[in-house]
Write an enzyme that holds these catalytic residues in place. Structure first.
Site: not given
Ligand code: PAF
Length: 317
Positions: A40, A45-46, A70, A168-169, A205-206
Protein backbone atom coordinates in the site's frame (compact mmCIF):
# COMPACT_ATOMS: atom_id res chain seq x y z
CA UNK A 1 -13.44 -2.70 4.80
CA UNK A 2 -17.07 -1.46 4.88
CA UNK A 3 -15.81 2.14 5.20
CA UNK A 4 -13.87 1.77 1.96
CA UNK A 5 -15.46 3.13 -1.23
CA UNK A 6 -14.49 0.88 -4.12
CA UNK A 7 -13.94 2.84 -7.34
CA UNK A 8 -16.12 1.58 -10.21
CA UNK A 9 -14.47 -1.20 -12.20
CA UNK A 10 -12.02 -2.25 -9.45
CA UNK A 11 -13.02 -5.28 -7.43
CA UNK A 12 -11.71 -5.15 -3.87
CA UNK A 13 -11.53 -8.47 -2.04
CA UNK A 14 -10.57 -9.14 1.54
CA UNK A 15 -11.20 -12.87 1.55
CA UNK A 16 -8.73 -15.10 -0.28
CA UNK A 17 -11.51 -17.50 -1.38
CA UNK A 18 -13.45 -14.66 -3.04
CA UNK A 19 -10.34 -13.48 -4.86
CA UNK A 20 -9.65 -17.03 -6.04
CA UNK A 21 -13.14 -17.37 -7.43
CA UNK A 22 -12.60 -14.21 -9.49
CA UNK A 23 -9.18 -15.48 -10.60
CA UNK A 24 -10.74 -18.77 -11.75
CA UNK A 25 -13.19 -16.86 -13.92
CA UNK A 26 -10.26 -15.31 -15.82
CA UNK A 27 -8.82 -18.75 -16.49
CA UNK A 28 -12.12 -19.89 -17.93
CA UNK A 29 -12.14 -16.82 -20.18
CA UNK A 30 -8.50 -17.52 -21.12
CA UNK A 31 -7.43 -14.07 -19.93
CA UNK A 32 -3.93 -13.44 -18.59
CA UNK A 33 -3.24 -11.87 -15.21
CA UNK A 34 -0.39 -9.53 -14.25
CA UNK A 35 0.33 -9.06 -10.56
CA UNK A 36 1.83 -6.23 -8.53
CA UNK A 37 2.49 -7.03 -4.85
CA UNK A 38 2.44 -3.97 -2.57
CA UNK A 39 2.24 -2.90 1.03
CA UNK A 40 0.00 0.00 0.00
CA UNK A 41 0.91 3.69 0.37
CA UNK A 42 1.03 3.64 -3.41
CA UNK A 43 3.14 6.14 -5.32
CA UNK A 44 4.10 6.64 -8.97
CA UNK A 45 6.58 3.76 -8.70
CA UNK A 46 3.75 1.32 -7.97
CA UNK A 47 1.57 2.90 -10.65
CA UNK A 48 4.37 2.40 -13.19
CA UNK A 49 4.38 -1.32 -12.28
CA UNK A 50 0.61 -1.46 -12.80
CA UNK A 51 0.99 0.25 -16.18
CA UNK A 52 3.75 -2.19 -17.20
CA UNK A 53 1.54 -5.10 -16.10
CA UNK A 54 -1.41 -3.84 -18.11
CA UNK A 55 0.78 -3.59 -21.23
CA UNK A 56 1.52 -7.31 -20.97
CA UNK A 57 -1.66 -8.79 -19.54
CA UNK A 58 -5.42 -8.69 -20.00
CA UNK A 59 -6.02 -8.03 -16.32
CA UNK A 60 -3.98 -6.58 -13.46
CA UNK A 61 -4.37 -7.45 -9.79
CA UNK A 62 -2.58 -5.98 -6.79
CA UNK A 63 -2.29 -7.08 -3.22
CA UNK A 64 -2.16 -4.48 -0.47
CA UNK A 65 -0.79 -6.05 2.68
CA UNK A 66 1.57 -4.64 5.29
CA UNK A 67 3.42 -7.86 5.92
CA UNK A 68 4.34 -8.26 9.61
CA UNK A 69 6.86 -11.01 8.85
CA UNK A 70 9.23 -8.58 7.15
CA UNK A 71 9.38 -6.18 10.11
CA UNK A 72 11.73 -6.69 13.04
CA UNK A 73 10.28 -6.00 16.52
CA UNK A 74 12.25 -2.72 16.52
CA UNK A 75 10.96 -1.54 13.13
CA UNK A 76 8.05 0.63 11.99
CA UNK A 77 5.21 -1.91 11.49
CA UNK A 78 2.67 0.08 13.52
CA UNK A 79 3.51 3.41 11.90
CA UNK A 80 3.94 2.12 8.34
CA UNK A 81 1.55 4.27 6.23
CA UNK A 82 -1.85 2.67 5.61
CA UNK A 83 -3.80 4.61 3.00
CA UNK A 84 -6.15 2.16 1.29
CA UNK A 85 -8.80 4.63 0.15
CA UNK A 86 -6.31 6.92 -1.53
CA UNK A 87 -4.47 3.88 -2.96
CA UNK A 88 -7.69 2.80 -4.67
CA UNK A 89 -8.27 6.31 -5.98
CA UNK A 90 -4.74 6.41 -7.42
CA UNK A 91 -5.38 3.10 -9.17
CA UNK A 92 -8.68 4.39 -10.54
CA UNK A 93 -6.90 7.50 -11.83
CA UNK A 94 -4.93 5.28 -14.24
CA UNK A 95 -8.17 4.91 -16.20
CA UNK A 96 -10.96 2.39 -16.54
CA UNK A 97 -9.95 -1.23 -17.01
CA UNK A 98 -6.31 -0.82 -15.96
CA UNK A 99 -6.63 -2.37 -12.49
CA UNK A 100 -9.17 -5.18 -12.31
CA UNK A 101 -8.79 -6.35 -8.71
CA UNK A 102 -7.15 -5.60 -5.39
CA UNK A 103 -6.80 -8.19 -2.65
CA UNK A 104 -6.49 -6.74 0.85
CA UNK A 105 -6.27 -9.81 3.04
CA UNK A 106 -6.41 -10.02 6.82
CA UNK A 107 -3.27 -10.90 8.76
CA UNK A 108 -4.91 -13.99 10.32
CA UNK A 109 -5.80 -15.37 6.89
CA UNK A 110 -2.29 -14.84 5.53
CA UNK A 111 -0.71 -16.30 8.67
CA UNK A 112 -3.11 -18.98 9.97
CA UNK A 113 -0.59 -20.03 12.66
CA UNK A 114 -0.32 -16.41 13.82
CA UNK A 115 2.66 -14.16 13.24
CA UNK A 116 5.13 -13.01 15.89
CA UNK A 117 7.72 -10.41 14.94
CA UNK A 118 10.26 -12.23 17.09
CA UNK A 119 11.44 -15.01 14.75
CA UNK A 120 12.30 -17.34 17.65
CA UNK A 121 8.58 -17.39 18.60
CA UNK A 122 7.19 -17.89 15.10
CA UNK A 123 5.15 -20.91 14.09
CA UNK A 124 4.11 -22.15 10.67
CA UNK A 125 5.75 -22.21 7.26
CA UNK A 126 8.45 -19.78 6.13
CA UNK A 127 10.51 -19.50 2.97
CA UNK A 128 14.21 -18.65 3.02
CA UNK A 129 16.39 -17.97 0.00
CA UNK A 130 19.88 -18.86 1.15
CA UNK A 131 22.91 -17.09 -0.25
CA UNK A 132 21.10 -13.87 -1.16
CA UNK A 133 19.41 -12.84 2.06
CA UNK A 134 22.15 -12.10 4.58
CA UNK A 135 24.33 -9.53 2.81
CA UNK A 136 23.49 -5.82 2.15
CA UNK A 137 19.97 -5.21 3.52
CA UNK A 138 20.19 -8.56 5.30
CA UNK A 139 23.04 -7.32 7.53
CA UNK A 140 20.86 -4.69 9.20
CA UNK A 141 17.62 -6.61 8.66
CA UNK A 142 18.55 -10.30 9.10
CA UNK A 143 15.00 -11.70 8.77
CA UNK A 144 13.64 -9.23 6.27
CA UNK A 145 14.01 -11.38 3.14
CA UNK A 146 12.62 -14.42 4.93
CA UNK A 147 9.49 -12.36 5.55
CA UNK A 148 9.40 -11.08 1.98
CA UNK A 149 10.00 -14.49 0.37
CA UNK A 150 7.36 -16.04 2.61
CA UNK A 151 4.64 -13.54 1.82
CA UNK A 152 5.44 -13.33 -1.89
CA UNK A 153 5.34 -17.13 -2.21
CA UNK A 154 1.95 -17.14 -0.46
CA UNK A 155 0.68 -14.43 -2.79
CA UNK A 156 2.01 -16.07 -5.95
CA UNK A 157 0.19 -19.19 -4.80
CA UNK A 158 -3.04 -17.29 -4.21
CA UNK A 159 -2.94 -14.96 -7.22
CA UNK A 160 -1.42 -17.43 -9.71
CA UNK A 161 -0.40 -14.68 -12.13
CA UNK A 162 1.26 -15.34 -15.46
CA UNK A 163 3.45 -12.25 -14.88
CA UNK A 164 4.57 -10.44 -11.71
CA UNK A 165 6.11 -6.97 -11.57
CA UNK A 166 8.66 -5.65 -9.10
CA UNK A 167 10.62 -2.38 -8.85
CA UNK A 168 14.38 -2.18 -9.22
CA UNK A 169 14.51 0.12 -6.21
CA UNK A 170 14.36 -3.01 -4.04
CA UNK A 171 17.02 -4.74 -6.07
CA UNK A 172 18.03 -7.35 -3.50
CA UNK A 173 14.37 -8.26 -3.01
CA UNK A 174 14.17 -8.74 -6.79
CA UNK A 175 17.14 -11.11 -6.74
CA UNK A 176 15.69 -13.07 -3.81
CA UNK A 177 12.29 -13.44 -5.46
CA UNK A 178 13.80 -14.28 -8.83
CA UNK A 179 15.68 -17.21 -7.28
CA UNK A 180 12.68 -18.26 -5.18
CA UNK A 181 10.48 -18.42 -8.30
CA UNK A 182 13.17 -20.50 -10.01
CA UNK A 183 13.82 -22.81 -7.05
CA UNK A 184 10.16 -23.45 -6.22
CA UNK A 185 9.17 -23.86 -9.88
CA UNK A 186 6.54 -21.17 -9.60
CA UNK A 187 4.93 -20.74 -13.03
CA UNK A 188 5.12 -16.93 -13.04
CA UNK A 189 7.39 -14.77 -15.16
CA UNK A 190 8.99 -12.04 -13.11
CA UNK A 191 9.68 -8.54 -14.45
CA UNK A 192 11.95 -5.95 -12.87
CA UNK A 193 10.95 -2.39 -13.80
CA UNK A 194 13.20 0.69 -13.50
CA UNK A 195 13.18 2.79 -10.32
CA UNK A 196 10.87 5.78 -10.61
CA UNK A 197 12.44 9.01 -9.34
CA UNK A 198 11.35 12.52 -8.56
CA UNK A 199 12.80 15.09 -10.96
CA UNK A 200 15.42 15.79 -8.27
CA UNK A 201 16.65 12.18 -8.53
CA UNK A 202 15.14 10.98 -5.23
CA UNK A 203 13.89 7.42 -5.64
CA UNK A 204 10.18 7.16 -4.84
CA UNK A 205 9.46 5.26 -1.65
CA UNK A 206 6.46 4.96 0.64
CA UNK A 207 8.77 6.04 3.47
CA UNK A 208 9.54 9.42 1.81
CA UNK A 209 6.40 10.77 3.54
CA UNK A 210 8.37 10.67 6.79
CA UNK A 211 10.99 13.14 5.48
CA UNK A 212 10.87 16.81 6.48
CA UNK A 213 11.61 19.32 3.67
CA UNK A 214 15.26 19.66 4.75
CA UNK A 215 15.65 15.87 5.11
CA UNK A 216 14.23 15.48 1.61
CA UNK A 217 16.87 17.87 0.32
CA UNK A 218 19.70 15.94 1.98
CA UNK A 219 18.19 12.61 0.89
CA UNK A 220 19.32 13.52 -2.62
CA UNK A 221 22.81 12.46 -1.58
CA UNK A 222 21.85 8.84 -2.26
CA UNK A 223 21.08 9.31 -5.95
CA UNK A 224 23.84 11.90 -6.36
CA UNK A 225 26.54 9.63 -5.01
CA UNK A 226 25.27 6.69 -7.09
CA UNK A 227 25.33 8.89 -10.20
CA UNK A 228 28.82 10.06 -9.37
CA UNK A 229 30.06 6.46 -9.04
CA UNK A 230 28.30 5.57 -12.28
CA UNK A 231 29.98 8.38 -14.18
CA UNK A 232 33.41 7.31 -12.85
CA UNK A 233 32.63 3.74 -13.92
CA UNK A 234 31.53 4.89 -17.36
CA UNK A 235 34.72 6.84 -17.78
CA UNK A 236 36.80 3.75 -17.07
CA UNK A 237 37.29 3.42 -13.28
CA UNK A 238 36.79 -0.26 -12.49
CA UNK A 239 38.36 -0.61 -9.04
CA UNK A 240 35.49 -1.18 -6.58
CA UNK A 241 37.16 0.50 -3.64
CA UNK A 242 38.00 3.65 -5.68
CA UNK A 243 34.38 3.84 -6.81
CA UNK A 244 33.10 3.34 -3.26
CA UNK A 245 35.44 5.93 -1.77
CA UNK A 246 34.14 8.48 -4.28
CA UNK A 247 30.54 7.76 -3.23
CA UNK A 248 31.36 7.74 0.48
CA UNK A 249 33.12 11.10 0.14
CA UNK A 250 29.88 12.77 -1.01
CA UNK A 251 27.86 11.14 1.75
CA UNK A 252 30.44 12.15 4.36
CA UNK A 253 30.24 15.79 3.16
CA UNK A 254 26.46 15.70 3.49
CA UNK A 255 26.76 14.12 6.96
CA UNK A 256 29.02 16.95 8.11
CA UNK A 257 26.74 19.65 6.69
CA UNK A 258 23.75 18.10 8.45
CA UNK A 259 25.71 17.88 11.70
CA UNK A 260 26.53 21.59 11.50
CA UNK A 261 23.12 22.89 10.50
CA UNK A 262 20.35 20.46 11.50
CA UNK A 263 18.99 18.88 14.68
CA UNK A 264 18.92 15.37 13.18
CA UNK A 265 21.62 13.06 11.82
CA UNK A 266 22.47 11.68 8.41
CA UNK A 267 24.23 8.33 8.70
CA UNK A 268 25.52 5.90 6.08
CA UNK A 269 24.42 2.35 6.85
CA UNK A 270 26.22 0.70 3.94
CA UNK A 271 27.35 1.24 0.39
CA UNK A 272 28.53 -1.76 -1.54
CA UNK A 273 29.39 -3.04 -5.00
CA UNK A 274 28.17 -6.55 -5.63
CA UNK A 275 28.13 -8.99 -8.47
CA UNK A 276 24.89 -8.96 -10.45
CA UNK A 277 25.26 -12.75 -10.74
CA UNK A 278 25.15 -13.73 -7.06
CA UNK A 279 25.30 -10.49 -5.04
CA UNK A 280 28.75 -11.41 -3.73
CA UNK A 281 30.76 -8.36 -2.79
CA UNK A 282 33.23 -7.29 -5.48
CA UNK A 283 36.73 -6.54 -4.29
CA UNK A 284 39.23 -5.32 -6.90
CA UNK A 285 38.05 -4.65 -10.43
CA UNK A 286 34.39 -4.94 -11.47
CA UNK A 287 34.30 -7.62 -14.20
CA UNK A 288 32.37 -6.06 -17.09
CA UNK A 289 30.98 -9.39 -18.25
CA UNK A 290 29.04 -9.98 -14.97
CA UNK A 291 27.83 -6.44 -14.38
CA UNK A 292 27.42 -5.06 -10.90
CA UNK A 293 24.94 -3.57 -8.48
CA UNK A 294 25.94 -0.53 -6.45
CA UNK A 295 23.55 -0.22 -3.54
CA UNK A 296 23.31 1.79 -0.37
CA UNK A 297 21.22 2.52 2.68
CA UNK A 298 21.37 5.84 4.47
CA UNK A 299 19.55 7.00 7.61
CA UNK A 300 18.13 10.47 7.00
CA UNK A 301 17.01 11.31 10.49
CA UNK A 302 15.04 8.25 11.61
CA UNK A 303 14.08 7.27 8.06
CA UNK A 304 16.20 4.61 6.42
CA UNK A 305 16.37 5.07 2.65
CA UNK A 306 17.78 2.67 0.07
CA UNK A 307 18.79 3.15 -3.54
CA UNK A 308 20.88 1.39 -6.17
CA UNK A 309 22.12 1.41 -9.72
CA UNK A 310 22.85 -1.59 -11.90
CA UNK A 311 25.77 -1.31 -14.32
CA UNK A 312 26.07 -3.51 -17.38
CA UNK A 313 23.14 -5.66 -16.17
CA UNK A 314 20.10 -6.75 -18.18
CA UNK A 315 17.32 -6.76 -15.57
CA UNK A 316 14.32 -7.57 -17.73
CA UNK A 317 13.90 -9.20 -21.12
O1 PAF B 1 8.29 -4.30 -1.90
C1 PAF B 1 7.32 -4.40 -1.12
O2 PAF B 1 6.47 -3.50 -1.01
C2 PAF B 1 7.16 -5.64 -0.25
O3 PAF B 1 8.40 -6.11 0.18
C3 PAF B 1 6.37 -6.76 -0.92
C4 PAF B 1 7.06 -7.29 -2.17
C5 PAF B 1 5.00 -6.23 -1.30
C6 PAF B 1 6.19 -7.92 0.04
O4 PAF B 1 5.52 -7.54 1.19
Amino acid sequence: MSAIKCPPGIKVFNKIADFRQWRRSLLLEQKTLGYVPTMGALHQGHLALVTAAKKRCDHVALTVFVNPAQFAPTEDLSTYPRTLQSDLEKLASLGPGVTSAVLVPQVHEMYPAGIELDVSKQKGTFVEVLGLSQQLEGTTRPNFFRGVATVVSKFLNIVQPEHAFFGQKDIQQCFVIRDMIRDLHIPTKMHICPTVREESGLALSSRNVFLSPSQKKYALVLSQSLKHMESLYRSGTRDASTLLQAGIHLIENARKQVQETEDWELKLDYVSINSAKDLNEIKGDVPKEDGCVISMAVYVGKTRLIDNICLDVELDD
